[in-house]
Design a protein around this motif. Structure first.
Motif, short mmCIF file in Angstrom:
data_model
loop_
_atom_site.label_atom_id
_atom_site.label_comp_id
_atom_site.label_asym_id
_atom_site.label_seq_id
_atom_site.Cartn_x
_atom_site.Cartn_y
_atom_site.Cartn_z
N SER A 60 10.69 3.83 -1.30
CA SER A 60 9.47 4.13 -2.07
C SER A 60 8.74 2.92 -2.65
CB SER A 60 9.83 5.07 -3.23
OG SER A 60 10.63 4.38 -4.18
N THR A 106 2.24 10.68 -0.89
CA THR A 106 1.59 9.79 -1.85
C THR A 106 0.10 9.65 -1.58
OG1 THR A 106 1.49 7.46 -2.50
CG2 THR A 106 2.34 7.90 -0.31
N ASP A 107 -0.65 9.32 -2.62
CA ASP A 107 -2.09 9.06 -2.44
C ASP A 107 -2.34 7.75 -1.68
OD1 ASP A 107 -1.31 7.28 -4.44
OD2 ASP A 107 -2.88 7.86 -5.86
N GLU A 108 -1.29 6.92 -1.56
CA GLU A 108 -1.48 5.62 -0.90
C GLU A 108 -1.81 5.75 0.58
OE1 GLU A 108 1.30 2.56 -1.62
OE2 GLU A 108 1.57 3.10 -3.70
N TYR A 164 5.08 0.47 3.46
CA TYR A 164 5.48 1.72 2.77
C TYR A 164 4.46 2.83 3.02
CZ TYR A 164 5.52 5.18 -0.96
OH TYR A 164 5.48 6.38 -1.64
N ASN A 193 0.38 7.82 -8.98
CA ASN A 193 1.51 7.10 -9.58
C ASN A 193 2.20 7.90 -10.69
OD1 ASN A 193 -0.12 4.89 -8.33
ND2 ASN A 193 1.54 3.66 -9.19
N ARG A 250 9.73 -1.75 -15.45
CA ARG A 250 10.01 -3.20 -15.44
C ARG A 250 9.50 -3.84 -16.73
NH1 ARG A 250 7.72 -8.24 -11.72
NH2 ARG A 250 9.34 -9.69 -12.44
N LYS A 255 5.11 -8.87 -16.66
CA LYS A 255 4.58 -9.64 -15.53
C LYS A 255 3.47 -8.84 -14.85
CE LYS A 255 7.96 -12.70 -15.91
NZ LYS A 255 7.81 -13.15 -17.30
N TYR A 267 0.61 -8.60 -11.93
CA TYR A 267 0.23 -9.17 -10.62
C TYR A 267 -1.27 -9.51 -10.61
CZ TYR A 267 4.54 -7.18 -8.55
OH TYR A 267 5.83 -6.84 -8.24
N ARG A 313 -4.43 2.26 -11.35
CA ARG A 313 -3.56 3.33 -10.85
C ARG A 313 -3.88 4.60 -11.64
NH1 ARG A 313 -3.53 0.16 -7.48
NH2 ARG A 313 -1.80 -0.77 -6.31
N ARG A 316 0.61 -9.37 -5.30
CA ARG A 316 1.24 -8.70 -4.14
C ARG A 316 0.32 -8.86 -2.92
NH1 ARG A 316 2.12 -2.43 -5.17
NH2 ARG A 316 4.09 -3.11 -6.05
N HIS A 340 -2.52 -6.15 -1.91
CA HIS A 340 -2.49 -5.30 -3.10
C HIS A 340 -3.67 -4.31 -3.16
CE1 HIS A 340 -1.71 -5.49 -7.76
NE2 HIS A 340 -1.61 -4.26 -7.27
O1 DAU Z 1 0.33 5.89 -5.79
C1 DAU Z 1 1.61 6.42 -5.60
C2 DAU Z 1 2.61 5.31 -5.39
O2 DAU Z 1 2.83 4.69 -6.66
C3 DAU Z 1 3.93 5.79 -4.79
O3 DAU Z 1 3.69 6.28 -3.51
C4 DAU Z 1 4.96 4.66 -4.75
O4 DAU Z 1 6.20 5.18 -4.31
C5 DAU Z 1 5.11 4.09 -6.13
O5 DAU Z 1 6.00 2.99 -6.12
C6 DAU Z 1 3.75 3.64 -6.67
O6 DAU Z 1 3.24 2.52 -5.92
P1 DAU Z 1 2.56 1.25 -6.62
O7 DAU Z 1 2.68 0.11 -5.71
O8 DAU Z 1 1.22 1.61 -7.16
O9 DAU Z 1 3.57 1.13 -7.90
P2 DAU Z 1 4.24 -0.12 -8.62
O10 DAU Z 1 4.97 0.43 -9.80
O11 DAU Z 1 4.98 -1.00 -7.69
O12 DAU Z 1 2.98 -0.95 -9.15
C7 DAU Z 1 1.96 -0.34 -9.95
C8 DAU Z 1 0.87 -1.38 -10.17
O13 DAU Z 1 1.38 -2.43 -11.01
C9 DAU Z 1 0.40 -2.06 -8.91
O14 DAU Z 1 -0.99 -2.35 -9.03
C10 DAU Z 1 1.20 -3.36 -8.87
C11 DAU Z 1 1.33 -3.69 -10.33
N1 DAU Z 1 2.55 -4.43 -10.76
C12 DAU Z 1 3.75 -3.99 -10.32
C13 DAU Z 1 4.92 -4.61 -10.74
C14 DAU Z 1 6.29 -4.13 -10.26
C15 DAU Z 1 2.44 -5.49 -11.65
O15 DAU Z 1 1.32 -5.88 -12.07
N2 DAU Z 1 3.59 -6.09 -12.07
C16 DAU Z 1 4.83 -5.70 -11.65
O16 DAU Z 1 5.83 -6.30 -12.10
#
Ligand code: DAU
Ligand code: NAD
Length: 334
Positions: free
Chosen positions: A81, A120-122, A147, A176, A190, A202, A204, A211, A270, A273
């Motif tokens: 995921s 997922t919406d992704e 993913y 999300n 995190r 942190k 990105y 989101r 990322r 991104h």
């Molecule tokens: O939209 C649904 C999706 O949401 C699901 O399908 C995925 O399984 C789920 O992991 C999530 O994906 P994201 O990539 O949006 O989630 P993530 O928690 O990894 O990151 C959320 C946002 O925060 C994204 O813009 C990246 C950013 N980020 C992430 C991390 C881990 C940061 O800025 N700093 C970080 O340390």
């Protein structure tokens, strides 16, 4: 109703199991989970004795066939995921998300079992920050990462099995999720656990990515609404009008945790991104009468912070390894 929950030891699946036990005493639950780094029996603590837990892989056709044959309903959460992991090593995503979904589809086809596919919406790609549009059930697929492309592939397999073989399936694509028992690799846990540890959150890139946040219980209530009342063959988008940019999430979180709102780091972005996700859940609300119960994202965030403060035993064992993995690929950007 005998219900097989794949990925029931992960974040959303374990919350689904707890919600189901609390609200639907007539449902018998079997969890099928490979207990990868993202799944743990500790997420099912309190449910022992009320459910069956099978440690196994959704790509194991023999095991899947036996468990599906014993079920009236399959709710399919199991997946790799995390986007960042899919950039480092895409293969487990192809294996679990595509081959695993295929394996389940063949079993539900053989045994005529009702199937609900969690997605997922992704799969729809991303939107510009200033675009008034939101994703709907008619938005074309345009995934960006390994993913999201494997989730898109799994959705398309379900659609093909619906049309070609007439299986009894529905699909949901949700935005999300946040809430208890989410792995500390993900954005919100995190940062909460960093702050508890005295480290800086942190962010990105420029932190302006948006989101559309929904509490995991609101997601899971929507899943039950679709299983109860959804039309076979249809797709429903799940979202709670929770658009927030990442910088604001970090500000809110620091404030709620009693720290200076600017006490965070920008780190390497990322690759690829996605800029913004936004869900139009009109169909789910008007046709199935669902609406979110969490009053606001900020209140849900405060409750989630409390959960991580109260449950350090749950997340502590995974924290150091997760941060070490990030440290190898991310550095602070001045
Ligand atoms: O939209 C649904 C999706 O949401 C699901 O399908 C995925 O399984 C789920 O992991 C999530 O994906 P994201 O990539 O949006 O989630 P993530 O928690 O990894 O990151 C959320 C946002 O925060 C994204 O813009 C990246 C950013 N980020 C992430 C991390 C881990 C940061 O800025 N700093 C970080 O340390
Ligand atoms: P997670 O990573 O927390 O949990 C995934 C679970 O699946 C784990 O328990 C893991 O052990 C299990 N699993 C992985 N590979 C397996 C395999 N081959 N066989 C059996 N079990 C396996 O994920 P999550 O965040 O709870 O997501 C659950 C589902 O919801 C996924 O399908 C995901 O695409 C979807 N989804 C997630 C979000 C989100 O914000 N987290 C939003 C929309 C949709």
């Amino acid at each position: 109703m005998r219900t097989l929950v794949t990925g029931g030891a992960g974040f959303i699946g374990s919350n689904f199991v707890h919600l189901t036990l609390a609200t639907r005493p007539e449902v018998e639950v079997t969890v099928l989970d490979a207990m990868t780094y993202a799944g743990s029996e500790t997420s099912l603590a309190g449910a022992e004795g009320q459910i069956d837990i099978v440690r196994g892989d959704i790509t194991d056709a023999e095991l899947v066939d036996r468990l599906v044959a014993e079920s009236d309903l399959v709710v399919h959460f199991a997946a790799e995921s995390h986007n960042d992991n899919s950039l480092a090593d895409p293969w487990p995503f192809v294996h679990t998300n595509v081959v695993g979904t295929y394996t389940l589809l063949e079993a539900v086809r053989r045994h005529g079992v009702r199937f609900h596919h969690i997605s997922t919406d992704e799969v729809y790609g991303d939107l510009e920050l200033d675009d008034p549009a939101r994703f709907t059930e008619a938005t074309p697929y345009n995934p960006s990462s390994p993913y999201s492309s494997t989730k898109g592939a799994s959705d398309l397999l379900v659609r093909a099995w619906l049309r070609s073989f007439g299986i009894a399936a529905t699909i949901s694509n949700c935005s999300n999720n946040y809430g208890p028992r989410q792995h500390v690799e993900k954005f919100i846990p995190r940062q909460i656990t960093n702050v508890i540890d005295g480290a800086r959150p942190k962010l990105y890139g420029d932190g302006l990515n948006v989101r559309d946040w929904i509490h995991v219980d609101d997601h899971n209530r929507a899943v039950w609404a679709i299983i109860d009342k959804g039309e076979i063959g249809e797709t429903y988008l799940i979202g709670a009008d929770g658009e927030v940019d990442n910088k604001t999430v970090v500000h809110d979180l620091l404030e709620l945790m009693g720290r200076d709102a600017d006490d965070y780091d920008h780190v390497t972005d990322r690759p690829g991104h996605d800029r913004r996700y936004a869900i139009d859940s009109t169909r789910l609300r008007t046709e199935l009468g669902w609406q979110p119960e969490y009053p606001s994202f900020r209140e849900g965030l405060a409750a989630t912070i409390e959960w991580y403060r109260d449950n350090e035993d749950w997340w502590r064992p995974m924290k150091d390894a997760t941060e070490a993995k990030y440290a190898a690929v991310q550095s602070v950007v001045p």
